[in-house]
Design an enzyme around this catalytic site. Structure first.
Site, mmCIF file in Angstrom:
data_model
loop_
_atom_site.group_PDB
_atom_site.id
_atom_site.type_symbol
_atom_site.label_atom_id
_atom_site.label_comp_id
_atom_site.label_asym_id
_atom_site.label_seq_id
_atom_site.Cartn_x
_atom_site.Cartn_y
_atom_site.Cartn_z
ATOM 1 N N ASP A 22 -47.824 9.762 3.591
ATOM 2 C CA ASP A 22 -46.830 9.752 4.659
ATOM 3 C C ASP A 22 -47.172 10.853 5.653
ATOM 4 O OD1 ASP A 22 -45.993 11.925 3.049
ATOM 5 O OD2 ASP A 22 -43.888 11.610 3.529
ATOM 6 N N TYR B 256 -47.424 14.136 8.119
ATOM 7 C CA TYR B 256 -47.090 15.557 8.013
ATOM 8 C C TYR B 256 -45.657 15.757 8.503
ATOM 9 C CZ TYR B 256 -52.182 16.316 7.684
ATOM 10 O OH TYR B 256 -53.497 16.311 7.323
ATOM 11 N N PHE C 189 -53.933 12.013 7.993
ATOM 12 C CA PHE C 189 -54.695 13.258 7.837
ATOM 13 C C PHE C 189 -54.925 14.011 9.145
ATOM 14 C CE2 PHE C 189 -55.953 10.768 4.074
ATOM 15 C CZ PHE C 189 -55.600 11.664 3.074
ATOM 16 N N HIS D 285 -57.209 12.993 -4.632
ATOM 17 C CA HIS D 285 -56.786 13.370 -3.283
ATOM 18 C C HIS D 285 -57.439 14.691 -2.870
ATOM 19 C CE1 HIS D 285 -53.989 14.345 0.022
ATOM 20 N NE2 HIS D 285 -53.704 13.058 0.031
#
Length: 230
Positions: free
Chosen positions: A63, A65, A76, A185
């Site tokens: 989701d 930032y 990202f 991740h």
């Protein structure tokens, strides 16, 4: 900003479903009553910057930032001038190790999106300071449809799946023409458990080259470079 072009056609049935009407109303109410990221004009930037027919690579995030000025509608990525978040710092470190890319002074990944790297989150909005606050309001069903639309493309596409949430989508990708790259991740909590050293970027480019496609220029331009050329 609305979704247009081939993406709009691919997702047309979703817009007509009851869940999407409920999602639309929920998101509209959230923007009217809460501080929500990204700016509403940027919600669908992943689709805007990377048309369906141009997608060569999908990088799937979770989701947006949730701190001020960060989210720009691309997974990202952060806007120029915003401090690079830890996960993206680790992505940059792996880029340097994998391909020799220089560490940039910003985290704007628009340059990737414009080359055919779709930067999609599974959830497209979030309340300020509340990670995962828009989980389970309907975004996942919508972005699953987008992933299925990509998986249905009968041409080589690289799917980069980092972390447990993204890796759950692997079952959707069944066409042997596609290539899945997966690992833990890049967040500081897990990067040392298999992200560092996984070389996703060189693997991606080699697959593209092997299939007669142009490799991605993964170097993120530094703002100081562009200022120096003015």
């Amino acid at each position: 900003m609305a979704i247009t072009g081939a993406w709009a056609e691919a997702l047309r049935e979703e817009f007509a479903k009851p869940y999407y009407a409920k999602l639309y109303q929920t998101v509209l109410r959230e923007y009217q009553t809460q501080l929500v990221y990204p700016p509403d004009k940027d919600i669908f930037n992943a689709f805007t910057y990377t048309p369906l027919e141009d997608v060569r690579v999908l990088i799937l995030g979770q989701d947006p930032y949730h701190e001020p000025g960060q989210a720009n509608g691309l997974s990202f990525s952060v806007n120029p001038g915003i401090r690079i978040p830890p996960s993206l710092q680790n992505i940059c470190k792996e880029l340097q190790s994998d391909l020799g890319c220089e560490i940039p002074d910003n985290g704007d990944l628009t340059c990737w999106a414009k080359q055919g790297v779709m930067l999609l989150n599974t959830v497209l909005t979030v309340r300020a300071h509340q990670a995962n606050s828009h989980k389970n309001i309907g975004w996942e069903e919508f972005t699953d449809a987008a992933i299925r639309a990509l998986a249905a493309q009968d041409r080589p596409i690289v799917f980069i799946l980092w972390g447990g949430q993204a890796r759950k989508k692997k079952s959707m990708i069944t066409n042997p023409k596609h290539y899945v790259i997966e690992s833990v991740h890049p967040s500081p909590l897990s990067a040392y458990n298999g992200f560092f050293g996984s070389r996703p970027f060189s693997k991606c480019n080699q697959f593209l080259i092997d299939n007669g496609l142009t490799p991605i220029d993964w170097q993120i331009p530094s703002l100081s470079d562009s200022e120096g050329t003015k």
